[in-house]
Scaffold this active site. Structure first.
Site, PDB file in Angstrom:
ATOM      1  N   PRO A 191     -36.532  41.772 -20.024  1.00  0.00           N
ATOM      2  CA  PRO A 191     -37.042  41.883 -21.478  1.00  0.00           C
ATOM      3  C   PRO A 191     -37.669  40.646 -21.685  1.00  0.00           C
ATOM      4  CG  PRO A 191     -34.675  41.874 -21.177  1.00  0.00           C
ATOM      5  CD  PRO A 191     -35.040  41.876 -19.947  1.00  0.00           C
ATOM      6  N   ASN A 192     -38.774  40.557 -22.301  1.00  0.00           N
ATOM      7  CA  ASN A 192     -39.678  39.724 -22.990  1.00  0.00           C
ATOM      8  C   ASN A 192     -40.312  38.913 -21.974  1.00  0.00           C
ATOM      9  OD1 ASN A 192     -38.612  40.471 -25.779  1.00  0.00           O
ATOM     10  ND2 ASN A 192     -36.712  39.382 -25.355  1.00  0.00           N
TER      11      ASN A 192
ATOM     12  N   ARG B  33     -44.960  33.440 -25.518  1.00  0.00           N
ATOM     13  CA  ARG B  33     -43.765  33.274 -26.011  1.00  0.00           C
ATOM     14  C   ARG B  33     -43.165  32.003 -25.716  1.00  0.00           C
ATOM     15  NH1 ARG B  33     -38.319  35.509 -22.875  1.00  0.00           N
ATOM     16  NH2 ARG B  33     -36.915  34.716 -24.619  1.00  0.00           N
TER      17      ARG B  33
ATOM     18  N   TYR C 242     -41.557  28.145 -21.775  1.00  0.00           N
ATOM     19  CA  TYR C 242     -41.711  29.145 -20.822  1.00  0.00           C
ATOM     20  C   TYR C 242     -43.274  28.742 -20.225  1.00  0.00           C
ATOM     21  CZ  TYR C 242     -37.629  31.767 -22.205  1.00  0.00           C
ATOM     22  OH  TYR C 242     -36.384  32.040 -22.427  1.00  0.00           O
TER      23      TYR C 242
ATOM     24  N   ASN D  33     -35.291  38.326 -12.352  1.00  0.00           N
ATOM     25  CA  ASN D  33     -35.113  37.486 -13.439  1.00  0.00           C
ATOM     26  C   ASN D  33     -34.776  38.537 -14.577  1.00  0.00           C
ATOM     27  OD1 ASN D  33     -35.202  35.987 -15.997  1.00  0.00           O
ATOM     28  ND2 ASN D  33     -36.958  34.948 -15.394  1.00  0.00           N
TER      29      ASN D  33
ATOM     30  N   ALA E 155     -32.341  38.254 -20.831  1.00  0.00           N
ATOM     31  CA  ALA E 155     -31.181  38.246 -21.589  1.00  0.00           C
ATOM     32  C   ALA E 155     -30.312  39.388 -21.121  1.00  0.00           C
ATOM     33  CB  ALA E 155     -31.486  38.823 -23.126  1.00  0.00           C
TER      34      ALA E 155
ATOM     35  N   GLU F  25     -31.407  35.556  -8.202  1.00  0.00           N
ATOM     36  CA  GLU F  25     -31.395  35.741  -9.195  1.00  0.00           C
ATOM     37  C   GLU F  25     -32.294  34.240  -9.739  1.00  0.00           C
ATOM     38  OE1 GLU F  25     -28.273  34.584 -13.277  1.00  0.00           O
ATOM     39  OE2 GLU F  25     -27.643  35.003 -11.507  1.00  0.00           O
TER      40      GLU F  25
ATOM     41  N   HIS G  91     -34.453  32.053 -13.003  1.00  0.00           N
ATOM     42  CA  HIS G  91     -34.649  31.868 -14.492  1.00  0.00           C
ATOM     43  C   HIS G  91     -35.762  30.717 -14.675  1.00  0.00           C
ATOM     44  CE1 HIS G  91     -31.452  34.751 -15.708  1.00  0.00           C
ATOM     45  NE2 HIS G  91     -30.694  34.127 -14.850  1.00  0.00           N
TER      46      HIS G  91
ATOM     47  N   ARG H  10     -29.206  25.537 -22.577  1.00  0.00           N
ATOM     48  CA  ARG H  10     -29.661  26.321 -23.589  1.00  0.00           C
ATOM     49  C   ARG H  10     -28.418  26.749 -24.431  1.00  0.00           C
ATOM     50  NH1 ARG H  10     -33.911  30.453 -22.165  1.00  0.00           N
ATOM     51  NH2 ARG H  10     -34.118  30.607 -24.447  1.00  0.00           N
TER      52      ARG H  10
END
Length: 138
Positions: free
Chosen positions: A9-10, A17, A22, A71, A74, A95, A97, A104
């Site tokens: 998502p996103n 964004r 990012y 990735n 969330a 995985e 990110h 964060r």
């Protein structure tokens, strides 16, 4: 070698964004440069904001691809189901990110994916994907 990059998502909003986290490059532009850098790899790319679609894609590719770079956005921190899907397949999953999730919010420190992944790469911006590709070709 067949590798699929799956984004959650996103991540379709990369380039727009929160560029301070990012970056300003779209994933499509980055994907093009990545495929040019590794011409011997057959890459595919899938992005969805829907958890079930991500699980479906993992299951679809999970017995026929040489690697999946995931990735989950969330969903990394909330989806037991995505973690279970990775556990159920034979294709290794890295995985990734873009940001350092440990720098964060506290809720981002938990991953339901890491325990079932071959490895985890985070905090190197879009280069995290390239590092994941390199882990498959070493």
């Amino acid at each position: 070698m067949k590798i699929c990059i799956i984004n959650g998502p996103n991540l379709n909003l990369l380039g727009k964004r929160e560029p301070e986290i990012y970056g300003s490059l779209t994933f499509e532009d980055y994907f093009s440069s990545l495929t040019n850098r590794f011409p011997s790899i057959a890459f595919t790319y899938f992005q969805s904001n829907i958890e079930g679609e991500l699980i479906g894609k993992i299951q679809e590719l999970g017995f026929s691809y040489d690697g999946i770079i995931l990735n989950a956005g969330a969903y990394t921190h909330t989806s037991v189901a995505i973690g279970d899907a990775i556990k159920a397949i034979t294709t290794p999953v890295i995985e990734v990110h873009i940001s350092n999730t440990y720098a964060r919010e506290t809720f981002r420190h938990q991953s339901y994916i890491s325990g079932n992944a071959k490895g985890v790469i985070l905090g190197f911006g879009l280069k995290s994907y390239e590092l994941a590709v390199q882990s498959f070709v070493i």
